[in-house]
Write a protein that holds these residues in place. Structure first.
Motif, PDB file in Angstrom:
ATOM      1  N   UNK A 220       0.882  -1.393   0.077  1.00  0.00           N
ATOM      2  CA  UNK A 220      -0.018   0.018   0.032  1.00  0.00           C
ATOM      3  C   UNK A 220       0.863   1.231  -0.109  1.00  0.00           C
ATOM      4  N   UNK A 221       1.922   1.318   0.962  1.00  0.00           N
ATOM      5  CA  UNK A 221       2.806   2.448   0.854  1.00  0.00           C
ATOM      6  C   UNK A 221       3.481   2.856  -0.172  1.00  0.00           C
ATOM      7  N   UNK A 222       4.145   1.522  -0.978  1.00  0.00           N
ATOM      8  CA  UNK A 222       5.036   1.709  -2.145  1.00  0.00           C
ATOM      9  C   UNK A 222       4.263   2.458  -3.229  1.00  0.00           C
ATOM     10  N   UNK A 223       3.106   2.337  -3.232  1.00  0.00           N
ATOM     11  CA  UNK A 223       2.077   3.100  -4.489  1.00  0.00           C
ATOM     12  C   UNK A 223       2.096   4.475  -4.107  1.00  0.00           C
ATOM     13  N   UNK A 224       2.404   4.925  -2.954  1.00  0.00           N
ATOM     14  CA  UNK A 224       2.339   6.349  -2.484  1.00  0.00           C
ATOM     15  C   UNK A 224       0.819   6.858  -2.590  1.00  0.00           C
ATOM     16  N   UNK A 225      -0.265   6.151  -2.059  1.00  0.00           N
ATOM     17  CA  UNK A 225      -1.459   6.273  -2.256  1.00  0.00           C
ATOM     18  C   UNK A 225      -1.898   7.960  -1.435  1.00  0.00           C
TER      19      UNK A 225
END
Ligand code: HEM
Length: 113
Positions: A34-39
């Motif tokens: 979730x964090x890697x996508x930069x939501x």
């Protein structure tokens, strides 16, 4: 350590990043995914709708890994196959030998009479 759990089954079709990424991240700690996508903050807010509770990480069983067959188990399985192949080869030969034997005996009896 506790994990937050989200049920995104109703969100699969609406997720802007597609359903495949959600399915691939299901059943495990998906924090990094979730964090890697930069939501965006909006995405974080939306996420709260799907929050269903927390799970104690120590109660989660370790993932089962595929275990290759041990060599002894493999040979045990191969043995009957190998024996079967030999029998498959030998039985027609025996029948053929038996037939020739009978023919030979028949000819011998004719010449004797
Ligand atoms: C309840 C959980 C989630 C919610 C509510 C959510 C929501 C969103 C939203 C609103 C967007 C649009 C972009 C933005 O506003 O940031 C988005 C994009 C995306 N999300 Fe999620 N998401 C969730 C979980 C995940 C997970 C676990 C993954 C990773 C495996 C993921 C991968 C992506 C990807 C790849 C995009 C596309 C990014 C892009 O094209 O720039 N999302 N998500």
């Amino acid at each position: 350590m506790f994990f937050k759990v989200y049920n995104v089954t109703q969100f699969l079709e609406d997720h802007p990043g597609g359903d495949e990424v959600l399915l691939a991240a299901s059943g495990k700690d998906a924090t990094n995914d979730f964090e890697d996508v930069g939501h965006s903050d909006d995405a974080r807010e939306q996420m709260q709708k799907y929050y269903i509770g927390e799970v104690d990480a120590t109660t989660i069983p370790a993932r089962r890994m595929y275990k290759a067959q041990t060599s002894t188990a493999a040979t045990q399985q191969e043995e009957p196959g190998f024996l079967f192949k030999i029998i498959q080869f030998l039985v027609p030969l025996l029948i053929l030998g038996f037939a020739f034997g009978l023919q030979f005996l028949g000819k011998k009896e004719k010449t004797e009479t």
